[in-house]
Design an enzyme around this catalytic site. Structure first.
Site, PDB file in Angstrom:
ATOM      1  N   SER A 149       0.773  -1.193  -0.069  1.00  0.00           N
ATOM      2  CA  SER A 149       0.048   0.056   0.003  1.00  0.00           C
ATOM      3  C   SER A 149       0.867   1.213  -0.037  1.00  0.00           C
ATOM      4  O   SER A 149       0.469   2.154  -0.466  1.00  0.00           O
ATOM      5  CB  SER A 149      -1.068   0.045   1.212  1.00  0.00           C
ATOM      6  OG  SER A 149      -0.256  -0.031   2.492  1.00  0.00           O
ATOM      7  N   ASP A 397      -2.662   6.091  12.024  1.00  0.00           N
ATOM      8  CA  ASP A 397      -1.747   5.641  10.991  1.00  0.00           C
ATOM      9  C   ASP A 397      -0.559   6.411  10.807  1.00  0.00           C
ATOM     10  O   ASP A 397      -0.769   7.681  10.403  1.00  0.00           O
ATOM     11  CB  ASP A 397      -2.636   5.490   9.710  1.00  0.00           C
ATOM     12  CG  ASP A 397      -1.908   5.059   8.451  1.00  0.00           C
ATOM     13  OD1 ASP A 397      -0.700   5.003   8.518  1.00  0.00           O
ATOM     14  OD2 ASP A 397      -2.833   4.960   7.598  1.00  0.00           O
ATOM     15  N   HIS A 400       1.384   5.053   6.354  1.00  0.00           N
ATOM     16  CA  HIS A 400       1.150   5.747   5.096  1.00  0.00           C
ATOM     17  C   HIS A 400       1.639   7.316   5.050  1.00  0.00           C
ATOM     18  O   HIS A 400       1.808   7.772   6.031  1.00  0.00           O
ATOM     19  CB  HIS A 400      -0.380   5.582   4.983  1.00  0.00           C
ATOM     20  CG  HIS A 400      -0.994   4.259   4.588  1.00  0.00           C
ATOM     21  ND1 HIS A 400      -1.604   3.334   5.323  1.00  0.00           N
ATOM     22  CD2 HIS A 400      -0.481   3.300   3.622  1.00  0.00           C
ATOM     23  CE1 HIS A 400      -1.699   2.094   4.869  1.00  0.00           C
ATOM     24  NE2 HIS A 400      -1.046   2.081   3.827  1.00  0.00           N
TER      25      HIS A 400
END
Ligand code: NAG
Ligand code: NAG
Ligand code: NAG
Ligand code: NAG
Ligand code: NAG
Ligand code: NAG
Length: 419
Positions: A149, A397, A400
């Site tokens: 990702s 998070d 990312h």
């Protein structure tokens, strides 16, 4: 680490189906597309959709490090400079293909300083990103990002960097191979910029593009063909694989999933990682036409899960961090140098066998950017509990990257090497 793994598996079906692939809905008819394109082809010939922003003062300065001719400048060694004149390179809201996983502004982030930083290598400058130039280079070509990702985030960034220079009727997203492959198509150039989901590069039980939430991770360490056949004819290949290896051991399978006689063994991760990368590099050695293809490997993307690492408050992470780390050479516990060494070794050996793979060494420059992760500002795929809501750090998070942001700079560096 637990959080990292949980975060990664949050990438589920909802994301892809709900992501704002707006063009798809308005252009899901090929007929409409073709009709439109005939009407506008003439207009587009005359169009100059190149520049995203004005040139910074020192554009066009030397880039010996990137040409390979000389190595006087290391593009990956430098510092972040606040530059709200030329950054961001595009607007979050304007990007037709923005992903909800990284659209931090859309999900409520109010401190937007993270968008305004320029990477300044010591001793030279990064060339200004020119979307038209890149698309010209990609004419009749396929560029593909393969990995996890983080790599998909970089792919979204690249699409956002180029898409504003293409009118709506000449660009669209298409899905292939059961959605493992997503392609951005720039019709005028017959160019595609694709992303292929293969988080471990070799085959694994996490290969499903959405349903990879599995209690146990298993890799078929010698098998890559199923993935590789998808990208075997690409002209520019950009690989990564790191986050999914953040565990002490990996279950390795010799044999096939579901067929009898397979041998399973727990292997310490640095070694399992090396086995997988060897399979990958062997495949490249045999299949890549080096006069035609350019191959890149994006080095590990650091996480910022422990504020103690940078002198912050114990128990905190990237949540509410608004400034980059200044200390030159800073490195936290979110990057694993031993895995970097494995990548270097495998790629060095491949080079001695005749195939050069360029490492995009984004680790150090990203280490500084504790401020640039989504933290809580992204689509949440599962409802949050009261406990979580009371403690935002617990579901932040920190691996990312918000867009526009750090991944754009990775692509600027990639651009420097491609051209
Ligand atoms: C850039 O930042 C400076 C100082 O932070 C501010 O004075 C200026 O107005 C900003 N410029 C833009 C274009 O936002
Ligand atoms: C961007 O590249 C195109 C095509 O090479 C060129 O015509 C244009 O002048 C470039 N724009 C800038 C600002 O350099
Ligand atoms: C379009 O690009 C593909 C590569 O992605 C190439 O195989 C094909 O020949 C190109 N088509 C034309 C008409 O040049
Ligand atoms: C898509 O999935 C189906 C069912 O799992 C499988 O039979 C088929 O081969 C897959 N197609 C591709 C292109 O991977
Ligand atoms: C490699 O690519 C070049 C340039 O496209 C082409 O001329 C050559 O025939 C290719 N070699 C092989 C072995 O396919
Ligand atoms: C990447 O950069 C780091 C820090 O600058 C350095 O330690 C490492 O050796 C570099 N790796 C490669 C492959 O250039």
């Amino acid at each position: 680490m637990e959080r990292t793994q949980k975060g990664e598996i949050m990438v589920n079906k909802a994301e892809i189906t709900s992501a704002t692939w707006g063009v798809r809905s308005s252009f899901n008819s090929l007929v409409a597309l073709l009709v439109a394109s005939v009407i506008v082809a003439v207009l587009s010939l005359a169009r100059d959709g190149s520049q995203l922003r004005p040139l910074p003062p020192n554009d066009g300065a030397s880039l010996q490090g990137a040409t390979g001719a000389a190595t006087s400048c290391d593009l990956f060694s430098g510092r972040w400079v606040y530059d709200n004149e030329s950054y961001p390179l595009y607007e979050e809201k304007r990007c037709a293909f923005m992903s909800d996983q990284v659209a931090c502004g859309k999900f409520g982030r109010k401190d937007l300083k993270y968008r305004h930083w320029r990477w300044q290598p010591h001793g030279c400058d990064i060339p200004r990103f020119n979307a038209t130039r890149l698309l010209e280079r990609l004419r009749n070509r396929r560029m593909i990002y393969v990995g996890d990702s983080l790599n998909r985030g970089q792919w979204v960034s690249m699409i956002c960097l180029v898409e504003s220079s293409i009118p709506p009727y000449l660009k669209w997203i298409s899905y292939h191979h059961n959605h493992s492959l997503i392609a951005f198509n720039a019709m005028e150039y017959n160019a595609t910029i694709e992303f292929y989901w293969a988080p471990m590069l070799v085959e694994s039980n996490s290969d499903h593009p959405y349903n990879h939430h599995l209690p146990e991770r298993i890799i078929r360490v010698q098998a890559i063909e199923k993935h590789a056949k998808v990208w075997s004819d690409a002209d520019i290949l950009v690989f990564n694989s790191y986050l999914w290896w953040l565990r002490p051991e990996m279950k390795v399978l010799w044999g096939s999933f579901g067929s009898p006689g397979g041998i399973y063994k727990m292997v310490p991760v640095p070694r399992a990682y090396e086995m997988a990368l060897n399979t990958w590099s062997d495949w490249l050695e045999v299949h890549i036409n080096k006069t035609k293809a350019q191959v890149f490997f994006v080095s590990m993307s650091p996480t910022h899960d422990r504020a103690e690492d940078w002198g912050g408050v114990d128990g905190h992470n990237c949540y509410q961090e608004m400034e980059p780390i200044i200390r030159e050479g800073y490195s936290g516990s979110g990057s694993k140098p031993e895995l970097m060494r494995v990548v270097e070794t495998v790629i060095y050996r491949l080079r001695t066998r005749g195939l050069g793979v360029q490492i995009l060494n984004i680790t150090q420059l990203s280490e500084y950017r504790k401020d640039a992760h989504p933290s809580i500002y992204k689509r949440q795929w599962h409802p949050l509990s009261q406990e979580q809501l009371a403690n935002p750090t617990s579901y932040s998070d920190c691996f990312h990257w918000c867009l526009p942001g750090v991944s754009d700079v990775w692509n600027e560096l990639l651009y420097a090497y491609i051209l």
